[in-house]
Design a protein around this motif. Structure first.
Motif, PDB file in Angstrom:
ATOM      1  N   ALA A 213      53.808  21.537  56.594  1.00 58.52           N
ATOM      2  CA  ALA A 213      54.055  21.171  55.201  1.00 58.52           C
ATOM      3  C   ALA A 213      53.135  21.945  54.262  1.00 58.52           C
ATOM      4  N   GLU A 214      51.890  22.140  54.693  1.00 60.27           N
ATOM      5  CA  GLU A 214      50.944  22.895  53.852  1.00 60.27           C
ATOM      6  C   GLU A 214      51.415  24.324  53.639  1.00 60.27           C
ATOM      7  N   ALA A 215      52.144  24.865  54.607  1.00 60.72           N
ATOM      8  CA  ALA A 215      52.684  26.221  54.472  1.00 60.72           C
ATOM      9  C   ALA A 215      53.922  26.255  53.588  1.00 60.72           C
ATOM     10  N   GLY A 216      54.363  25.088  53.115  1.00 60.01           N
ATOM     11  CA  GLY A 216      55.491  25.025  52.196  1.00 60.01           C
ATOM     12  C   GLY A 216      56.847  24.941  52.853  1.00 60.01           C
ATOM     13  N   LEU A 217      56.888  24.667  54.147  1.00 58.23           N
ATOM     14  CA  LEU A 217      58.168  24.600  54.833  1.00 58.23           C
ATOM     15  C   LEU A 217      58.666  23.156  54.907  1.00 58.23           C
ATOM     16  N   PRO A 218      59.970  22.956  54.779  1.00 63.25           N
ATOM     17  CA  PRO A 218      60.518  21.593  54.793  1.00 63.25           C
ATOM     18  C   PRO A 218      60.502  20.986  56.189  1.00 63.25           C
ATOM     19  N   ILE A 219      60.216  19.698  56.238  1.00 67.13           N
ATOM     20  CA  ILE A 219      60.278  18.935  57.477  1.00 67.13           C
ATOM     21  C   ILE A 219      61.267  17.792  57.272  1.00 67.13           C
ATOM     22  N   GLN A 220      61.808  17.273  58.358  1.00 73.26           N
ATOM     23  CA  GLN A 220      62.609  16.060  58.270  1.00 73.26           C
ATOM     24  C   GLN A 220      62.511  15.297  59.582  1.00 73.26           C
ATOM     25  N   GLY A 221      62.763  14.001  59.498  1.00 74.06           N
ATOM     26  CA  GLY A 221      62.767  13.140  60.673  1.00 74.06           C
ATOM     27  C   GLY A 221      64.126  12.496  60.849  1.00 74.06           C
ATOM     28  N   GLN A 245      54.928  14.992  53.341  1.00 76.22           N
ATOM     29  CA  GLN A 245      55.818  15.745  52.449  1.00 76.22           C
ATOM     30  C   GLN A 245      56.681  14.730  51.696  1.00 76.22           C
ATOM     31  N   PRO A 246      56.266  14.336  50.484  1.00 73.81           N
ATOM     32  CA  PRO A 246      56.894  13.212  49.786  1.00 73.81           C
ATOM     33  C   PRO A 246      58.404  13.312  49.608  1.00 73.81           C
ATOM     34  N   ASP A 247      58.939  14.525  49.485  1.00 70.94           N
ATOM     35  CA  ASP A 247      60.376  14.655  49.237  1.00 70.94           C
ATOM     36  C   ASP A 247      61.174  14.948  50.495  1.00 70.94           C
ATOM     37  N   CYS A 248      60.565  14.785  51.659  1.00 72.53           N
ATOM     38  CA  CYS A 248      61.281  15.130  52.889  1.00 72.53           C
ATOM     39  C   CYS A 248      62.350  14.083  53.204  1.00 72.53           C
ATOM     40  N   ALA A 249      63.363  14.524  53.921  1.00 71.67           N
ATOM     41  CA  ALA A 249      64.423  13.619  54.361  1.00 71.67           C
ATOM     42  C   ALA A 249      63.974  12.902  55.628  1.00 71.67           C
ATOM     43  N   PHE A 250      64.254  11.611  55.685  1.00 72.12           N
ATOM     44  CA  PHE A 250      63.990  10.825  56.891  1.00 72.12           C
ATOM     45  C   PHE A 250      65.211   9.949  57.125  1.00 72.12           C
ATOM     46  N   HIS A 251      65.957  10.275  58.168  1.00 71.51           N
ATOM     47  CA  HIS A 251      67.219   9.610  58.447  1.00 71.51           C
ATOM     48  C   HIS A 251      67.031   8.542  59.525  1.00 71.51           C
TER      49      HIS A 251
END
Length: 286
Positions: A213-221, A245-251
């Motif tokens: 996340a610090e590198a600016g890449l999107p994560i999701q769960g 990552q506050p705006d990440c998707a978590f399904h």
């Protein structure tokens, strides 16, 4: 042991590759064309953890899988090993097999190893997705112990044992455990020569997620609502991803268990097919 028809069909259609692993080889398979999506399977597994996802994803992406070191057809890694040393073996192979940017999707133990792979290949990784992974430094749910096969058991008794274990750990709804799931589990556990040990109970993936996340890449769960390793603490996984990552998707997939990609493949295929292109745009946006 007869190979299931779906597995036979996918195996015949795959391009097979081998890269160094210990004193032998790491075995890879690929299908389709387009942007590469790397799928990493769970503990006691092989590429067959993704049997019900490969064709749907290969219709849009180049799908690349491997048998993790010491599992499936791949050779044992140098001992002792940890998630980082296993990742190093994969990274060496990916230098040849994934020379361009790719998405990384890891299920369970594959997500842990995949987090280390992603950090090592940050210039090339577009996004990172975990499906039911641990090593987050969070409590894991208590459950009854898995049953172990013995040499005195008949083949039918062993298959019944695997059905029980799948219902305990891998599926949210035991009624969805079909003959294919039992056959795949039987074959994979017979071939697994290493154990994940205490790695899932640690926090190495949490650390890697922070670096990704610090590198600016999107994560999701992606977690099954009935994931047996998270249990009633599923919300702690979501909260951790959102802290990182506050705006990440978590399904959260309703009624699904730990092996959601097999239990409810249509939903997992939909999530990945829809989300990965969005994450690619996000990764490319300054």
């Amino acid at each position: 042991m007869t190979m299931p028809e779906l597995q036979c069909r996918l195996d015949r259609a795959a391009q097979r590759h081998e890269t160094p692993c210990g004193d032998g080889s790491l075995v890879w398979r690929e299908w389709g064309t387009g942007r590469t999506v790397l799928l990493l399977h769970g503990s006691f597994g092989s590429w067959t953890h993704w049997l019900r996802n490969i064709e749907a994803l290969a219709a849009r992406f180049r799908v690349l899988t491997c048998d993790l070191p010491g599992m499936g057809e791949s050779s044992l890694p140098p001992l002792p090993f940890d998630a980082g040393s296993l990742a190093d073996i994969l990274v060496a192979g990916l230098e040849t097999l994934a020379p361009e940017s790719f998405h990384l999707v890891g299920f369970s133990f594959g997500g842990i190893v995949g987090g280390h792979v992603a950090v090592r290949m940050l210039p090339r990784v577009i996004s990172y997705t975990a499906i039911g992974s641990n090593a987050l430094g969070l409590p894991m749910a208590a459950r009854a112990p898995l049953r172990k096969p013995s040499r005195t058991m008949s083949e039918a008794e062993i298959l019944d044992l695997h059905r029980y274990n799948l219902g305990l750990l891998m599926f949210g709804d035991p009624a969805r455990i079909d003959a294919l799931a039992v056959t795949v589990q039987n074959a994979n556990t017979r071939r697994a020569r290493i154990r994940s040990g205490n790695i899932p109970a640690g926090n190495s993936l949490a650390l890697r997620l922070g670096e990704i996340a610090e590198a600016g890449l999107p994560i999701q769960g992606i977690w099954g609502e009935r994931d047996a390793t998270a249990g009633a603490m599923l919300h702690t996984r979501r909260d951790m991803f959102r802290r990182i990552q506050p705006d990440c998707a978590f399904h959260v997939v309703p009624d699904a268990g730990h092996w959601a990609a097999f239990e409810v493949p249509d939903e997992i295929n939909r999530i990945l097919t829809e989300s990965l292109p969005i994450m690619e745009v996000s990764a490319c946006t300054p």
